[in-house]
Design an enzyme around this catalytic site. Structure first.
Site, PDB file in Angstrom:
ATOM      1  N   GLY A  12       0.822  -1.217   0.000  1.00  0.00           N
ATOM      2  CA  GLY A  12       0.000   0.000   0.000  1.00  0.00           C
ATOM      3  C   GLY A  12       0.845   1.252   0.000  1.00  0.00           C
ATOM      4  N   SER A  14       1.099   3.337  -2.695  1.00  0.00           N
ATOM      5  CA  SER A  14       0.688   4.211  -3.805  1.00  0.00           C
ATOM      6  C   SER A  14       0.086   5.514  -3.302  1.00  0.00           C
ATOM      7  CB  SER A  14      -0.322   3.484  -4.703  1.00  0.00           C
ATOM      8  OG  SER A  14      -1.392   2.976  -3.925  1.00  0.00           O
ATOM      9  N   ASP A  63      -3.080  -7.503  -4.804  1.00  0.00           N
ATOM     10  CA  ASP A  63      -4.106  -7.325  -3.769  1.00  0.00           C
ATOM     11  C   ASP A  63      -3.725  -8.218  -2.589  1.00  0.00           C
ATOM     12  OD1 ASP A  63      -6.355  -7.531  -2.172  1.00  0.00           O
ATOM     13  OD2 ASP A  63      -7.761  -7.619  -3.855  1.00  0.00           O
ATOM     14  N   ASN A  90       1.469  -2.280   5.418  1.00  0.00           N
ATOM     15  CA  ASN A  90       0.775  -0.993   5.574  1.00  0.00           C
ATOM     16  C   ASN A  90      -0.581  -0.954   4.872  1.00  0.00           C
ATOM     17  OD1 ASN A  90       0.808   2.122   5.942  1.00  0.00           O
ATOM     18  ND2 ASN A  90       0.592   1.834   3.739  1.00  0.00           N
ATOM     19  N   SER A 143      -3.280   0.919  14.393  1.00  0.00           N
ATOM     20  CA  SER A 143      -4.062   2.161  14.492  1.00  0.00           C
ATOM     21  C   SER A 143      -4.426   2.389  15.948  1.00  0.00           C
ATOM     22  CB  SER A 143      -5.345   2.014  13.669  1.00  0.00           C
ATOM     23  OG  SER A 143      -6.243   3.056  13.985  1.00  0.00           O
ATOM     24  N   TYR A 156     -12.930  -2.725  11.548  1.00  0.00           N
ATOM     25  CA  TYR A 156     -11.583  -2.150  11.420  1.00  0.00           C
ATOM     26  C   TYR A 156     -10.865  -2.215  12.771  1.00  0.00           C
ATOM     27  CZ  TYR A 156      -7.983   1.455  10.624  1.00  0.00           C
ATOM     28  OH  TYR A 156      -6.797   2.150  10.530  1.00  0.00           O
ATOM     29  N   ALA A 158     -11.415  -4.151  15.331  1.00  0.00           N
ATOM     30  CA  ALA A 158     -11.111  -5.546  15.690  1.00  0.00           C
ATOM     31  C   ALA A 158      -9.931  -6.070  14.868  1.00  0.00           C
ATOM     32  CB  ALA A 158     -12.340  -6.426  15.474  1.00  0.00           C
ATOM     33  N   LYS A 160      -7.431  -4.249  13.599  1.00  0.00           N
ATOM     34  CA  LYS A 160      -6.180  -3.623  14.055  1.00  0.00           C
ATOM     35  C   LYS A 160      -5.780  -4.154  15.435  1.00  0.00           C
ATOM     36  CE  LYS A 160      -5.205  -0.945  10.486  1.00  0.00           C
ATOM     37  NZ  LYS A 160      -4.011  -1.124   9.654  1.00  0.00           N
TER      38      LYS A 160
HETATM   39  N1  LIG Z   1      -4.656   8.110   8.041  1.00  0.00           N
HETATM   40  C1  LIG Z   1      -4.948   7.829   9.297  1.00  0.00           C
HETATM   41  O1  LIG Z   1      -5.482   8.670  10.047  1.00  0.00           O
HETATM   42  C2  LIG Z   1      -4.601   6.477   9.868  1.00  0.00           C
HETATM   43  C3  LIG Z   1      -4.763   6.284  11.241  1.00  0.00           C
HETATM   44  C4  LIG Z   1      -4.442   5.054  11.805  1.00  0.00           C
HETATM   45  C5  LIG Z   1      -3.969   4.034  11.001  1.00  0.00           C
HETATM   46  N2  LIG Z   1      -3.832   4.242   9.666  1.00  0.00           N
HETATM   47  C6  LIG Z   1      -3.330   3.120   8.872  1.00  0.00           C
HETATM   48  O2  LIG Z   1      -2.262   3.567   8.058  1.00  0.00           O
HETATM   49  C7  LIG Z   1      -2.201   2.776   6.867  1.00  0.00           C
HETATM   50  C8  LIG Z   1      -2.184   3.675   5.654  1.00  0.00           C
HETATM   51  O3  LIG Z   1      -3.360   4.476   5.674  1.00  0.00           O
HETATM   52  P1  LIG Z   1      -3.490   5.828   4.826  1.00  0.00           P
HETATM   53  O4  LIG Z   1      -4.308   6.751   5.643  1.00  0.00           O
HETATM   54  O5  LIG Z   1      -2.164   6.235   4.311  1.00  0.00           O
HETATM   55  O6  LIG Z   1      -4.436   5.306   3.639  1.00  0.00           O
HETATM   56  P2  LIG Z   1      -4.455   5.495   2.064  1.00  0.00           P
HETATM   57  O7  LIG Z   1      -3.829   6.772   1.631  1.00  0.00           O
HETATM   58  O8  LIG Z   1      -5.868   5.224   1.670  1.00  0.00           O
HETATM   59  O9  LIG Z   1      -3.524   4.309   1.573  1.00  0.00           O
HETATM   60  C9  LIG Z   1      -3.924   2.991   1.650  1.00  0.00           C
HETATM   61  C10 LIG Z   1      -2.980   2.171   0.785  1.00  0.00           C
HETATM   62  O10 LIG Z   1      -3.350   0.791   0.922  1.00  0.00           O
HETATM   63  C11 LIG Z   1      -3.492   0.239  -0.385  1.00  0.00           C
HETATM   64  N3  LIG Z   1      -4.408  -0.892  -0.343  1.00  0.00           N
HETATM   65  C12 LIG Z   1      -5.679  -0.927   0.131  1.00  0.00           C
HETATM   66  N4  LIG Z   1      -6.173  -2.171  -0.012  1.00  0.00           N
HETATM   67  C13 LIG Z   1      -5.203  -2.932  -0.583  1.00  0.00           C
HETATM   68  C14 LIG Z   1      -5.086  -4.289  -0.956  1.00  0.00           C
HETATM   69  N5  LIG Z   1      -6.104  -5.146  -0.797  1.00  0.00           N
HETATM   70  N6  LIG Z   1      -3.919  -4.711  -1.497  1.00  0.00           N
HETATM   71  C15 LIG Z   1      -2.865  -3.866  -1.676  1.00  0.00           C
HETATM   72  N7  LIG Z   1      -2.910  -2.564  -1.334  1.00  0.00           N
HETATM   73  C16 LIG Z   1      -4.064  -2.113  -0.804  1.00  0.00           C
HETATM   74  C17 LIG Z   1      -3.944   1.384  -1.256  1.00  0.00           C
HETATM   75  O11 LIG Z   1      -3.658   1.067  -2.597  1.00  0.00           O
HETATM   76  P3  LIG Z   1      -4.559   1.516  -3.885  1.00  0.00           P
HETATM   77  O12 LIG Z   1      -5.078   2.882  -3.617  1.00  0.00           O
HETATM   78  O13 LIG Z   1      -3.580   1.399  -5.012  1.00  0.00           O
HETATM   79  O14 LIG Z   1      -5.661   0.532  -4.052  1.00  0.00           O
HETATM   80  C18 LIG Z   1      -3.086   2.509  -0.702  1.00  0.00           C
HETATM   81  O15 LIG Z   1      -1.794   2.465  -1.263  1.00  0.00           O
HETATM   82  C19 LIG Z   1      -3.388   1.818   6.948  1.00  0.00           C
HETATM   83  O16 LIG Z   1      -2.961   0.597   7.497  1.00  0.00           O
HETATM   84  C20 LIG Z   1      -4.338   2.522   7.902  1.00  0.00           C
HETATM   85  O17 LIG Z   1      -5.199   1.612   8.542  1.00  0.00           O
HETATM   86  C21 LIG Z   1      -4.135   5.432   9.085  1.00  0.00           C
END
Ligand SMILES: NC(=O)c1ccc[n+]([C@@H]2O[C@H](COP(=O)([O-])OP(=O)(O)OC[C@H]3O[C@@H](n4cnc5c(N)ncnc54)[C@H](OP(=O)(O)O)[C@@H]3O)[C@@H](O)[C@H]2O)c1
Length: 246
Positions: A12, A14, A63, A90, A143, A156, A158, A160
């Site tokens: 993840g 991208s 995926d 991630n 998270s 979500y 559960a 994490k």
């Molecule tokens: N942002 C927050 O406030 C926050 C808080 C706590 C935890 N987190 C955690 O931080 C991590 C990143 O979150 P983010 O906020 O940066 O989200 P994001 O910008 O939406 O990025 C999510 C990434 O995961 C990829 N992805 C989703 N499903 C996938 C799959 N089945 N296979 C491969 N890649 C997949 C997406 O790829 P595509 O777009 O190419 O499909 C994207 O690159 C996650 O684990 C999230 O739970 C985020």
């Protein structure tokens, strides 16, 4: 661990935290495997940034919720680099798209498969390389929701919480040569907040003691720290502006 020349897979990467973390590891001198599911343009952008830094990089669509695609991802890593040293799990669906009480079995399984089973299946593949070379690091993205049983995302949260337990239990199983830890971010304003109102955005920040967002770079700092540090395993580091403080 000295990061120079190490091979790092970041699922993840991208967009958001994964993209920033991939670029940060490249700045540390690592060879990077960028992974995406749908957002090819985002994946290519990450690659472009890494190319500018003069580091080797491989872009792989896979995926992580599909075991056959996970195996394909790590086969490509083996073909290009011959090994891997650091896995950052991630990729995730960032919240319950359908509220739990209305969610179908498929909605629930899709999230758990991505957010919990994905890291489990990726780690199994990564550990094969790490056991062979006698060292390696796995860092999972958890998270605040994994500790704080709040918010509206029941599945979500559960998943994490499962990531935290997986990180700690696996850390024991693969010791002493492989370290497993997790980073649990607080509110990081990635694309997932784009559609929210100012009031909704403000309400997140109000819940933190530091009254601020966490930046993607501040989360990446924790990944880099855990990758370098050889004395920590089974830990969950909260980078959350004080959200989980009681
Ligand atoms: N942002 C927050 O406030 C926050 C808080 C706590 C935890 N987190 C955690 O931080 C991590 C990143 O979150 P983010 O906020 O940066 O989200 P994001 O910008 O939406 O990025 C999510 C990434 O995961 C990829 N992805 C989703 N499903 C996938 C799959 N089945 N296979 C491969 N890649 C997949 C997406 O790829 P595509 O777009 O190419 O499909 C994207 O690159 C996650 O684990 C999230 O739970 C985020």
């Amino acid at each position: 661990m000295n990061l120079k020349g190490k091979v790092v897979v970041i699922t993840g990467s991208s967009s958001g935290i994964g993209k920033t973390t991939a670029i940060r590891f490249a700045k540390e001198g690592c060879k990077i495997v960028v992974n995406y599911k749908n957002n090819i343009l985002g994946g290519e952008e990450t690659v472009k940034e890494i190319n500018k830094l003069g580091r080797e990089v491989l872009l792989v669509q896979a995926d992580v919720s599909k075991p056959a695609e996970v195996i394909k991802l790590f086969k490509k890593v083996e073909k290009k680099f011959g090994t891997l040293h650091i896995l950052i799990n991630n990729a995730a669906i960032p919240n319950d798209k359908v509220p739990y009480l209305e969610a179908s079995y498929e909605d629930i399984i899709d999230l758990v498969n991505t957010d919990l089973i994905g890291p489990m299946m990726c780690s199994k593949e990564a550990i094969k390389f790490m056991q062979k070379q006698g060292f390696g690091k796995i860092i999972n993205t958890s998270s605040i929701r994994g500790a704080e049983h709040g918010g509206r995302s029941v599945v979500y949260a559960a998943s994490k919480a499962g990531v935290n337990s997986f990180s700690k239990t696996l850390a024991k199983m693969v010791s002493p040569n492989i370290q497993v830890n997790a980073v649990a971010p607080g509110f990081v304003k990635t694309r997932n907040y784009d559609k929210l109102t100012k009031e909704q955005l403000d309400s997140f920040i109000e819940q933190t003691y530091l009254k601020r967002w966490v930046t993607e770079d501040e989360v990446a700092d924790a990944f880099i720290f855990l990758a370098k540090n050889d004395a920590m395993t089974g830990q969950v580091i909260y980078v959350d502006a004080g959200f989980t403080l009681k």
